[in-house]
Design an enzyme around this catalytic site. Structure first.
Site, PDB file in Angstrom:
ATOM      1  N   GLY A  71       0.771  -1.026  -0.112  1.00 25.74           N
ATOM      2  CA  GLY A  71       0.013  -0.330   0.031  1.00 25.74           C
ATOM      3  C   GLY A  71       1.084   1.411   0.179  1.00 25.74           C
ATOM      4  O   GLY A  71       2.069   1.137   0.394  1.00 25.74           O
ATOM      5  N   TYR A 155      -6.873   7.488   0.861  1.00 26.82           N
ATOM      6  CA  TYR A 155      -6.436   6.526   1.777  1.00 26.82           C
ATOM      7  C   TYR A 155      -7.590   5.616   2.682  1.00 26.82           C
ATOM      8  O   TYR A 155      -8.061   4.741   2.582  1.00 26.82           O
ATOM      9  CB  TYR A 155      -5.275   7.097   2.575  1.00 26.82           C
ATOM     10  CG  TYR A 155      -4.542   6.047   3.499  1.00 26.82           C
ATOM     11  CD1 TYR A 155      -3.667   5.183   2.882  1.00 26.82           C
ATOM     12  CD2 TYR A 155      -4.957   5.912   4.771  1.00 26.82           C
ATOM     13  CE1 TYR A 155      -2.982   4.430   3.615  1.00 26.82           C
ATOM     14  CE2 TYR A 155      -4.415   4.566   5.456  1.00 26.82           C
ATOM     15  CZ  TYR A 155      -3.407   4.081   4.993  1.00 26.82           C
ATOM     16  OH  TYR A 155      -2.882   2.880   5.697  1.00 26.82           O
ATOM     17  N   LYS A 159      -9.062   2.087   1.956  1.00 32.00           N
ATOM     18  CA  LYS A 159      -9.195   1.022   3.330  1.00 32.00           C
ATOM     19  C   LYS A 159     -10.569   0.659   3.693  1.00 32.00           C
ATOM     20  O   LYS A 159     -10.766  -0.490   4.035  1.00 32.00           O
ATOM     21  CB  LYS A 159      -8.468   1.682   4.342  1.00 32.00           C
ATOM     22  CG  LYS A 159      -6.967   1.779   3.906  1.00 32.00           C
ATOM     23  CD  LYS A 159      -6.200   0.628   3.515  1.00 32.00           C
ATOM     24  CE  LYS A 159      -4.713   0.600   3.402  1.00 32.00           C
ATOM     25  NZ  LYS A 159      -4.027  -0.674   3.022  1.00 32.00           N
TER      26      LYS A 159
END
Ligand code: NAD
Length: 257
Positions: A71, A155, A159
């Site tokens: 990531g 982000y 996620k």
């Protein structure tokens, strides 16, 4: 000895996981954009296909475990974050599932993040058209929708989408005998966290994240959770999002179960 593929194995949490698995006698196939057993950019369709093909070759077509952990941090370009942290992470899970189906007590672990909860508690960070496009598998629409937003927004959203996908995959994958779970780390002492702390805008808020246990984690403490989820002690754990965050989630979302 089990054969386990680990993305992001060149650094941080996934390097610690790969090290631990090797110490326990397992065979690890590492995948990363940095030097590794398989070098591949999981932000591109070509890189994802290359990674899946090479894992099939190196493993002989059978995997017992998979960690989808590669990531980018919230300091990266938002489009790249969506491509790597969601579409790359998911493609590896989906592309390697047939190999897992041939494995022994197979299990997959995705790495989500404490960041996934901020979409919930800070609705201004929610970008529903991007989340919907992620969950619908439309990469170009998701990338278009995130343009103009911050890397942090991307982000959190990537996620969150990944955690949601793990939950929906659990429903489908259970019947095929493949367990899937996610770990949602809090502040973990890796090169990614160091870069976050150095960042002018993101560093401050991340340092302010309350951690009831009073400290951040060395990557080995995340590796132990991932190895638990991969192994026989977690045989009945399926579709779980395990927060390994020193209690941060309990402060931010005290009533969430
Ligand atoms: N460190 C933390 O505090 C923290 C907290 C929550 C979640 N996470 C997540 O944990 C996972 C591991 O992060 P880390 O902290 O160990 O970071 P890290 O930067 O040390 O490791 C990430 C790895 O992913 C690889 N990677 C990045 N882009 C890639 C690409 N396009 N293709 C292939 N590999 C790529 C990097 O080369 C690196 O080896 C990430 O998914 C991260 O979002 C970390």
């Amino acid at each position: 000895m089990r054969t386990i593929a680990v993305t992001g194995a060149a650094s941080g949490i996934c390097a610690a996981t790969a090290d631990r698995l090797k110490r326990e006698g397992h065979r690890v196939i590492g995948i990363d954009v940095q030097p590794c057993d398989i070098v591949a950019d999981l932000g591109t369709p070509e890189g994802r296909s290359h990674a899946a093909e090479r894992v099939a070759e190196l493993s002989g077509g059978t995997l017992d475990g998979l960690v989808s952990g590669a990531g980018l941090g919230p300091y990266a370009e938002p489009e790249d974050v969506i491509r790597v942290n969601y579409f790359g992470a998911l493609a590896i899970l989906d592309d390697l599932k047939p190999l897992l189906e041939r494995g022994t007590e197979p299990a997959a672990v995705a790495i989500s993040s404490i960041g996934a909860i901020f979409v919930e508690v800070a609705p201004d960070q929610a970008i529903p058209e991007c989340l919907d496009a992620c969950l619908a598998g439309d990469e170009e629409a998701a990338v278009a929708a995130i343009r103009g937003h911050s890397g942090t927004d991307a982000y959190s959203l990537a996620k969150r989408a990944l955690a949601l996908k793990v939950r929906s995959h659990a429903v489908d994958w259970g019947a095929d005998g493949v367990r899937i779970n996610a770990v949602a780390p809090g502040s973990t002492e890796t090169p990614m966290l160091e870069e976050i702390f150095r960042h002018d805008e993101i560093g401050g808020p991340v340092r302010m994240l309350p951690i009831p246990i009073g400290r951040s984690a060395p990557p080995e403490e995340l590796a132990s959770v991932i190895c638990f989820l991969l192994g026989p002690d977690a045989r009945f754990v399926h579709g779980a999002i395990i927060h390994a965050d020193g209690g941060s989630d309990c402060v931010v979302r005290p009533t969430a179960l």
